[in-house]
Design a protein around this motif. Structure first.
Motif, PDB file in Angstrom:
ATOM      1  N   GLN A  45      39.744  -0.767  45.138  1.00  0.00           N
ATOM      2  CA  GLN A  45      39.384  -0.856  46.278  1.00  0.00           C
ATOM      3  C   GLN A  45      39.694  -2.863  47.031  1.00  0.00           C
ATOM      4  N   LEU A  46      39.661  -3.654  45.866  1.00  0.00           N
ATOM      5  CA  LEU A  46      39.635  -5.094  46.580  1.00  0.00           C
ATOM      6  C   LEU A  46      41.153  -5.068  46.562  1.00  0.00           C
ATOM      7  N   TRP A  47      41.916  -4.987  45.741  1.00  0.00           N
ATOM      8  CA  TRP A  47      43.368  -4.732  45.662  1.00  0.00           C
ATOM      9  C   TRP A  47      43.592  -4.347  47.239  1.00  0.00           C
ATOM     10  N   LEU A  48      43.069  -3.528  47.032  1.00  0.00           N
ATOM     11  CA  LEU A  48      43.220  -2.375  49.015  1.00  0.00           C
ATOM     12  C   LEU A  48      43.264  -4.022  49.690  1.00  0.00           C
ATOM     13  N   HIS A  49      41.420  -4.267  50.531  1.00  0.00           N
ATOM     14  CA  HIS A  49      41.528  -5.427  50.456  1.00  0.00           C
ATOM     15  C   HIS A  49      42.633  -6.545  51.225  1.00  0.00           C
ATOM     16  N   ARG A  50      42.510  -7.164  49.608  1.00  0.00           N
ATOM     17  CA  ARG A  50      43.733  -8.297  49.809  1.00  0.00           C
ATOM     18  C   ARG A  50      44.862  -7.511  49.792  1.00  0.00           C
ATOM     19  N   GLN A  51      45.249  -6.560  50.040  1.00  0.00           N
ATOM     20  CA  GLN A  51      47.039  -6.415  50.544  1.00  0.00           C
ATOM     21  C   GLN A  51      47.298  -5.939  52.076  1.00  0.00           C
ATOM     22  N   VAL A  52      45.650  -5.175  52.857  1.00  0.00           N
ATOM     23  CA  VAL A  52      46.005  -4.787  53.757  1.00  0.00           C
ATOM     24  C   VAL A  52      45.069  -4.375  54.801  1.00  0.00           C
ATOM     25  N   GLU A  53      45.567  -5.101  56.163  1.00  0.00           N
ATOM     26  CA  GLU A  53      44.640  -5.299  56.846  1.00  0.00           C
ATOM     27  C   GLU A  53      43.606  -4.453  57.652  1.00  0.00           C
ATOM     28  N   PRO A  54      41.792  -4.839  57.912  1.00  0.00           N
ATOM     29  CA  PRO A  54      41.636  -3.807  58.039  1.00  0.00           C
ATOM     30  C   PRO A  54      41.407  -2.800  58.907  1.00  0.00           C
ATOM     31  N   ALA A  55      42.254  -3.128  60.033  1.00  0.00           N
ATOM     32  CA  ALA A  55      42.922  -1.773  60.403  1.00  0.00           C
ATOM     33  C   ALA A  55      43.718  -0.767  60.111  1.00  0.00           C
ATOM     34  N   GLY A  56      44.437  -1.260  58.524  1.00  0.00           N
ATOM     35  CA  GLY A  56      44.811  -0.279  58.165  1.00  0.00           C
ATOM     36  C   GLY A  56      44.097   0.070  57.092  1.00  0.00           C
ATOM     37  N   PRO A  86      41.497  -4.300  65.494  1.00  0.00           N
ATOM     38  CA  PRO A  86      42.071  -5.529  65.714  1.00  0.00           C
ATOM     39  C   PRO A  86      41.230  -6.948  66.382  1.00  0.00           C
ATOM     40  N   PRO A  87      41.238  -8.295  66.184  1.00  0.00           N
ATOM     41  CA  PRO A  87      39.995  -8.651  66.746  1.00  0.00           C
ATOM     42  C   PRO A  87      40.409  -8.102  68.496  1.00  0.00           C
TER      43      PRO A  87
END
Length: 422
Positions: free
Chosen positions: A121-132, A409-410
């Motif tokens: 999960q942490l690896w995923l959040h490192r590579q993917v923007e929040p919207a994805g 996205p913001p």
């Protein structure tokens, strides 16, 4: 699904690693169960399963803290390699009669596996923007249905041939799980998380563990996913027992037809994850609640149905709803949680759910001595409906706005927070 090619590649490789690892675990467990039952009784198998899985439940909160404290990429790869060593050891000892050593290695494999979920999960959040993240989690969630169909079949066929050969295949699958991770080890991060507060990185391991356990109280949406997971764990722990018991004794179908029901189960889970991936973020929380309600209603209908066709249809709807829950669960859990706590929150969620699932399995074992599977199935379905309604009732006011602000996205989050918007 993702506009960033690097993020797409990362999700694809994480999916492959997860699929290989899950396939290895299914094959390993079936081969182990078959081998134990050839020489021992069911009670011995129960002891092996208990001794082999309880250590992982104890270690899981520590695994989440490790993922927050150290590089999740290295932890994920170490998890795969160490699991491969354990499974290879089981393969070497399976036919020697050293059941204690096999059980110890089974427990060690489970402990090594605990690091994988929070690290991924942490690896995923490192590579993917929040919207994805929601779409990426939905893709990873499809593995659950896929392994029900392929993993169980592969493990069953290979174990019927030879449990030892099946264990060798499990070892090779676990080794293969490390390869996709090595391919993206040096992939640059596509998303930079906010820096941790000063001093957080220097906190002791014990302090970080305590902070993770107490943080759930301060993040309402995450806490709600944890408690709904505990509630479903009370029901879902006996899922396979109730399904097989009603199918064989209530519907009077053959074991081959039971295999068809499990195929329906897996296909429906995959379909549910695909459906969830297509939902816009504003529909995630309502869909999550509706899925729990529909899941409970269709589970109850499975036991009401007196024929295999309507029962299979009810099971398909039930597991379609499960697929939606599986796809959205982790995204909703971590959406509003600070980056530095994600590993610990993930570990806590998995620990509480798994512990309650095992406790509920023991409880249903007692209840089945005084009630039949039909009555328990209908009751558990009704409880699931109540849980879904209670979850949405407690979260419907503030959580949707906070969730949208976290995953959008913001510019979209700013638009959705205008006064008067639903």
């Amino acid at each position: 699904m993702l506009s960033n090619p690097a993020a797409t590649r990362a999700v694809r490789q994480l999916w492959l690693a997860s699929a290989f690892s899950a396939g290895s675990t299914w094959t390993m467990q079936i081969a182990l169960f078959v081998a134990v039952l050839r020489d021992h009784d069911v009670a011995t198998l129960a002891v092996v399963e208990l001794a082999g899985t309880v250590p992982a439940l104890v270690v899981m909160p520590l695994a989440g803290t490790l993922a927050d404290r150290f590089d999740p990429r290295r932890l994920a790869i170490a998890s795969m390699v160490s699991q491969a060593v354990c499974v290879a050891g089981i393969a070497a000892l399976l036919g020697t009669g050293a059941l204690w050593a096999v059980t110890a290695l089974y427990a060690a494999q489970g402990v090594c596996n605990t690091v994988w979920a929070p690290a991924r999960q942490l690896w995923l959040h490192r590579q993917v923007e929040p919207a994805g993240v929601a779409g990426a989690n939905a893709a990873l969630g499809s593995i659950s249905g896929l392994t029900i169909i392929i993993g169980a079949t592969l493990g069953g066929v290979l174990s019927a041939w030879s449990p030892a050969y099946a264990m060798v295949v499990a070892t090779l699958l676990q080794i293969a799980a490390a390869v996709p991770l090595l391919l993206i080890m040096r992939l640059p991060a596509a998303h930079t998380e906010p820096a941790e507060p000063a001093g957080a990185a220097r906190a002791t391991f014990r302090r970080q563990l305590a902070d993770g356990l107490s943080a759930v109280r301060h993040h309402r949406l995450a806490a709600s996913v944890v408690w709904i997971g505990i509630a479903w764990g009370c029901i879902g722990g006996a899922y396979s027992v109730l399904l097989a018991g009603h199918a064989l004794d209530g519907l009077h179908i053959s074991s081959a037809m039971l295999g068809v029901l499990y195929a329906v189960d897996g296909a429906a889970v995959i379909a549910g994850t695909v459906l969830a991936a297509r939902l816009p973020a504003r529909h995630h929380l309502p869909a999550y609640a509706i899925a729990y309600i529909v899941q409970g209603a269709s589970w109850a209908l499975f036991f009401v149905a007196g024929d295999v066709v309507p029962a299979a249809a009810a099971l398909a709807v039930m597991r379609l709803s499960s697929g939606v829950i599986i796809a959205l669960d982790t995204t909703i859990l971590l959406a509003t949680v600070p980056a530095g706590l994600r590993g610990r929150i993930t570990g806590l969620h998995i620990t509480t759910y798994s512990a309650m699932a095992r406790a509920s399995l023991a409880l249903y074992g007692v209840l089945l001595t005084v009630a039949d599977t039909r009555a328990l199935g209908i009751a558990s379905g009704a409880v699931s409906m109540v849980i879904g309604l209670a979850w949405w009732w407690t979260q419907r006011r503030d959580s949707p706005r906070a969730y949208l602000a976290a995953v959008s996205p913001p510019h979209a989050a700013a638009t959705s927070s205008r006064p008067g918007d639903p």
